[in-house]
Structures are given as C-alpha cells and as structure tokens.
Design a protein around this motif. Structure first.
Motif, short mmCIF file in Angstrom:
data_model
loop_
_atom_site.label_atom_id
_atom_site.label_comp_id
_atom_site.label_asym_id
_atom_site.label_seq_id
_atom_site.Cartn_x
_atom_site.Cartn_y
_atom_site.Cartn_z
N VAL A 97 14.59 -3.75 16.23
CA VAL A 97 13.55 -3.33 15.24
C VAL A 97 14.52 -3.50 13.80
O VAL A 97 15.46 -2.82 13.64
N TYR A 98 13.88 -4.02 12.88
CA TYR A 98 14.34 -3.91 11.80
C TYR A 98 13.22 -3.57 10.73
O TYR A 98 12.04 -3.78 10.64
N VAL A 99 13.61 -2.41 9.67
CA VAL A 99 12.91 -1.92 8.70
C VAL A 99 13.32 -2.32 7.50
O VAL A 99 14.50 -1.92 7.16
N SER A 100 12.55 -2.87 6.54
CA SER A 100 13.23 -3.27 5.16
C SER A 100 13.17 -1.81 4.15
O SER A 100 12.55 -0.90 4.63
N ASP A 101 13.89 -2.05 3.12
CA ASP A 101 13.61 -0.95 2.16
C ASP A 101 12.10 -1.21 1.59
O ASP A 101 11.65 -2.08 1.73
N PRO A 102 11.62 0.14 0.87
CA PRO A 102 10.59 -0.22 0.23
C PRO A 102 10.77 -1.21 -0.90
O PRO A 102 11.54 -1.31 -1.71
N ILE A 103 9.52 -2.04 -0.92
CA ILE A 103 9.51 -3.12 -1.93
C ILE A 103 8.59 -2.93 -3.08
O ILE A 103 7.38 -2.63 -2.68
N PRO A 104 9.02 -2.57 -4.22
CA PRO A 104 7.98 -2.46 -5.32
C PRO A 104 7.25 -3.47 -5.49
O PRO A 104 7.67 -4.62 -5.79
N ILE A 105 5.84 -3.54 -5.89
CA ILE A 105 4.95 -4.60 -6.08
C ILE A 105 4.69 -4.32 -7.81
O ILE A 105 4.00 -3.42 -8.01
N PRO A 106 5.36 -5.35 -8.58
CA PRO A 106 5.17 -5.35 -9.99
C PRO A 106 3.97 -5.65 -10.47
O PRO A 106 3.75 -6.60 -11.54
N LEU A 107 2.70 -5.08 -10.07
CA LEU A 107 1.41 -5.36 -10.63
C LEU A 107 0.68 -4.17 -11.02
O LEU A 107 0.72 -3.08 -10.29
N ASN A 108 -0.09 -4.20 -11.99
CA ASN A 108 -0.83 -3.17 -12.67
C ASN A 108 -2.34 -3.62 -12.72
O ASN A 108 -2.82 -4.10 -13.91
#
Length: 213
Positions: free
Chosen positions: A13-24
């Motif tokens: 199992v691999y879990v990524s770091d939180p990925i911010p989505i740069p959209l407003n």
C-alpha cells in the motif's frame, strides 16, 4: 490482523502526501490517468479522498483509470481543495507481480453552472472583457456542446451581446464583430447548464427567467 498476503510480500500500500489543487472555481470536470502492468490474478486499486482543511477527509473511493476523480464534479467547491492518492497492489503469487508507473496525471477543467429556473429558454445579455488577444468561447457541455464563439478579439476589448435581440456591440471603434461570431447566440435550456469557458476574459451576465403564464 496482518494478512497472509502481507507476510508473503504479495500486497503493498502506498499513500501520497496531500496534493493541493491550485484552483479557485465553483466546479470542474476532472480526470485521473496512470500507467500500470497487470497479469494473471494480480490487481491494482487506486483510490482518492479529498479535504478542504487537511484535517477532515472524505472516505476512500475507488478510481477508474481515465475516469473522473471521485468526489469532484461540476458542482464541487474547489477552494483550498486537497487530494490524497492511495495505491493498493495485490497478487496471489510472486510470478505475476503487478507494477505501476510513478506518472499519475490529474487534470481539472474549470466550469460554470448556469441554472435556468424558468420554464422557457433563457437568452441572457453578456459583457465580455477580453484579456489578451485571441478567441473566446462558451461551450454548453450539458446540451450537445453547443458553442458560442468569437474570434480575433483584442486585449481589453469590451464586447456586449444581447442574445435575445441578437445585437453585438464592441468598444473598438469602426469594428463590427458579426463577422467574427459563429452566429450561435446563447440560449440556455431549462435546468442546469454546465459551461466550459475557453479564452482568457472577464464575463458578466444579466438575465431574467421566463415563465409561460
């Protein structure tokens, strides 16, 4: 309890770091793609979950390769959104271990929602301030991708379109934009209209819902 697959190194199992989505934006059409190699009884499961504060997260949801990202659609509030990806790799034997490449592609296409609450088509007035030279279009993805499009607009040009009266005006003197228009005026059917915007511009609508008495 630890499973037999874990003990035999047949599950990971691999879990990524939180990925911010740069959209407003108020919503987006999303897509997730990855490369994988699977044979025999091997299996790869890709899941995502989302959060607005990095503390409270949605449940893990399975993804379809090439499909939409779960929990994200045209009505999803996108401000400060974060995504985590989880990959579960399983196999029944060491001769058919699956592999997955580290090249996930997440795409987001911002959209606008125009909800016609009347019972007749709505033909709004629209002001378009073009930012940079080029084309501008509005595509109604909810209704056969009907497209309202202008070409060859110039930076800071202010365009006014009265769709009901089919009147077009521009702030540029001695310029007539009818020849640069695809002659498909905006007419939003009753209900939700999901609109894709192409071209950099500021836009403003004025409209009144119509009802048959």
């Amino acid at each position: 309890m630890t499973s037999w697959n874990y003990l035999c190194n047949l599950k990971g199992v691999y879990v990524s770091d939180p990925i911010p989505i740069p959209l407003n934006v108020d919503g987006a059409i999303s897509n997730i793609i990855w490369n994988q190699s699977v044979s025999g009884e091997a299996r790869i499961t890709v899941q995502t979950r989302t959060s607005y504060d990095g503390i409270n997260w949605t449940e893990w949801r399975n993804c379809i390769n090439g499909g939409n990202i779960p929990d994200i659609n045209e009505a999803t509030y996108m401000y400060n959104l974060k995504i985590v990806i989880r990959i579960i790799i399983e196999s029944s034997n060491h001769s058919s271990l699956p592999t997955i490449q580290n090249d996930f592609t997440l795409t987001f296409e911002p959209v606008m929602i125009f909800e016609n609450k009347g019972n007749r088509n709505c033909e709004p007035e629209i002001w378009i301030t073009k930012l940079g030279h080029g084309d501008f279009s509005i595509i109604n993805t909810s209704h056969n991708n009907e497209t309202f499009k202008f070409t060859n607009l110039v930076d800071q040009e202010l365009l006014y379109v009265n769709n009901e009266n089919q009147d077009i005006q521009t702030s540029n003197p001695v310029v007539y934009r009818y020849k640069d228009f695809n002659d498909n005026y905006l007419s939003f059917p009753v209900g939700k209209n999901v609109l894709k915007i192409s071209g950099n511009a500021k836009i403003k609508f004025r409209y009144q819902f119509k009802r048959i008495q």
